[in-house]
Design a protein around this motif. Sequence first.
Motif, PDB file in Angstrom:
ATOM      1  N   VAL A   1       0.852  -1.187   0.000  1.00  0.00           N
ATOM      2  CA  VAL A   1       0.000   0.000   0.000  1.00  0.00           C
ATOM      3  C   VAL A   1       0.890   1.239   0.000  1.00  0.00           C
ATOM      4  CG1 VAL A   1      -1.768   1.295   1.257  1.00  0.00           C
ATOM      5  CG2 VAL A   1      -1.854  -1.207   1.203  1.00  0.00           C
ATOM      6  N   PRO A   2       0.796   2.063  -1.042  1.00  0.00           N
ATOM      7  CA  PRO A   2       1.681   3.234  -1.112  1.00  0.00           C
ATOM      8  C   PRO A   2       1.233   4.361  -0.182  1.00  0.00           C
ATOM      9  CG  PRO A   2       0.226   3.196  -3.009  1.00  0.00           C
ATOM     10  CD  PRO A   2      -0.050   1.937  -2.221  1.00  0.00           C
ATOM     11  N   GLU A   3       2.193   5.163   0.222  1.00  0.00           N
ATOM     12  CA  GLU A   3       1.847   6.349   0.996  1.00  0.00           C
ATOM     13  C   GLU A   3       0.971   7.237   0.127  1.00  0.00           C
ATOM     14  OE1 GLU A   3       5.505   7.979   2.503  1.00  0.00           O
ATOM     15  OE2 GLU A   3       5.960   6.133   3.581  1.00  0.00           O
ATOM     16  N   GLU A   4       0.048   7.937   0.748  1.00  0.00           N
ATOM     17  CA  GLU A   4      -0.944   8.805   0.101  1.00  0.00           C
ATOM     18  C   GLU A   4      -2.155   8.036  -0.428  1.00  0.00           C
ATOM     19  OE1 GLU A   4      -0.731  12.124   0.465  1.00  0.00           O
ATOM     20  OE2 GLU A   4       1.187  11.794   1.452  1.00  0.00           O
ATOM     21  N   ALA A   5      -2.132   6.692  -0.372  1.00  0.00           N
ATOM     22  CA  ALA A   5      -3.305   5.909  -0.771  1.00  0.00           C
ATOM     23  C   ALA A   5      -4.362   6.024   0.326  1.00  0.00           C
ATOM     24  CB  ALA A   5      -2.919   4.447  -0.980  1.00  0.00           C
ATOM     25  N   TYR A   6      -5.576   5.617   0.031  1.00  0.00           N
ATOM     26  CA  TYR A   6      -6.656   5.632   1.011  1.00  0.00           C
ATOM     27  C   TYR A   6      -7.017   4.203   1.387  1.00  0.00           C
ATOM     28  CZ  TYR A   6      -7.339  10.606   0.405  1.00  0.00           C
ATOM     29  OH  TYR A   6      -7.151  11.962   0.387  1.00  0.00           O
ATOM     30  N   VAL A   7      -7.297   3.984   2.678  1.00  0.00           N
ATOM     31  CA  VAL A   7      -7.720   2.690   3.188  1.00  0.00           C
ATOM     32  C   VAL A   7      -8.932   2.899   4.087  1.00  0.00           C
ATOM     33  CG1 VAL A   7      -5.400   1.659   3.075  1.00  0.00           C
ATOM     34  CG2 VAL A   7      -6.140   2.830   5.165  1.00  0.00           C
TER      35      VAL A   7
ATOM     36  N   LEU B   1     -12.892   6.449   5.209  1.00  0.00           N
ATOM     37  CA  LEU B   1     -11.634   6.464   4.477  1.00  0.00           C
ATOM     38  C   LEU B   1     -10.584   7.273   5.228  1.00  0.00           C
ATOM     39  CD1 LEU B   1     -12.687   6.899   0.748  1.00  0.00           C
ATOM     40  CD2 LEU B   1     -11.589   4.927   1.806  1.00  0.00           C
ATOM     41  N   GLY B   2      -9.384   6.740   5.272  1.00  0.00           N
ATOM     42  CA  GLY B   2      -8.262   7.445   5.873  1.00  0.00           C
ATOM     43  C   GLY B   2      -7.066   7.359   4.936  1.00  0.00           C
ATOM     44  N   ARG B   3      -6.262   8.394   4.895  1.00  0.00           N
ATOM     45  CA  ARG B   3      -5.106   8.444   3.999  1.00  0.00           C
ATOM     46  C   ARG B   3      -3.866   7.869   4.694  1.00  0.00           C
ATOM     47  NH1 ARG B   3      -2.754  13.873   1.438  1.00  0.00           N
ATOM     48  NH2 ARG B   3      -2.948  14.361   3.628  1.00  0.00           N
TER      49      ARG B   3
END
Length: 133
Positions: free
Chosen positions: A6-12, A24-26
């Motif tokens: 999971v890359p940084e700046e992605a949303y989970v 959703l959190g970044r």
Amino acid sequence: AYAAAVPEEAYVWTANAGATELKLGRVLLNRMVPKQGLFNPYTLSGNIVVNGVAASAHSSWVLDHFVPEALTKYLPATYQSIFVVGRWIYAVFGARAADVIGVNNPQEQTPWSAYAVALSSIFVACSPVVVAV
């Protein structure tokens, strides 16, 4: 995707303690932090919330080595389908059944019975459904 991918700046999807809804959190930072705790816990739904992040309870297993990276997003659902018979056995016979079929302690070597349950689940999933009228 596995957490490491999971890359940084992605949303989970995230959940606060006691929350009944996801939001959703970044991802601000993604790094490995070794700690003691549960390893590969199974859940009936195949989902789990870890440190406030919604995740799959399914870790890498036999199919991971054969599935192209573009299709790995389907692996949690595939593994969930494979273990349908194990969940049926658990529903009928309870937690002790997980010990008997060998899926209660994933830190140990996977016994033949766990593979038998997985293979029977594949057979059930691929069998035509017959409905008597």
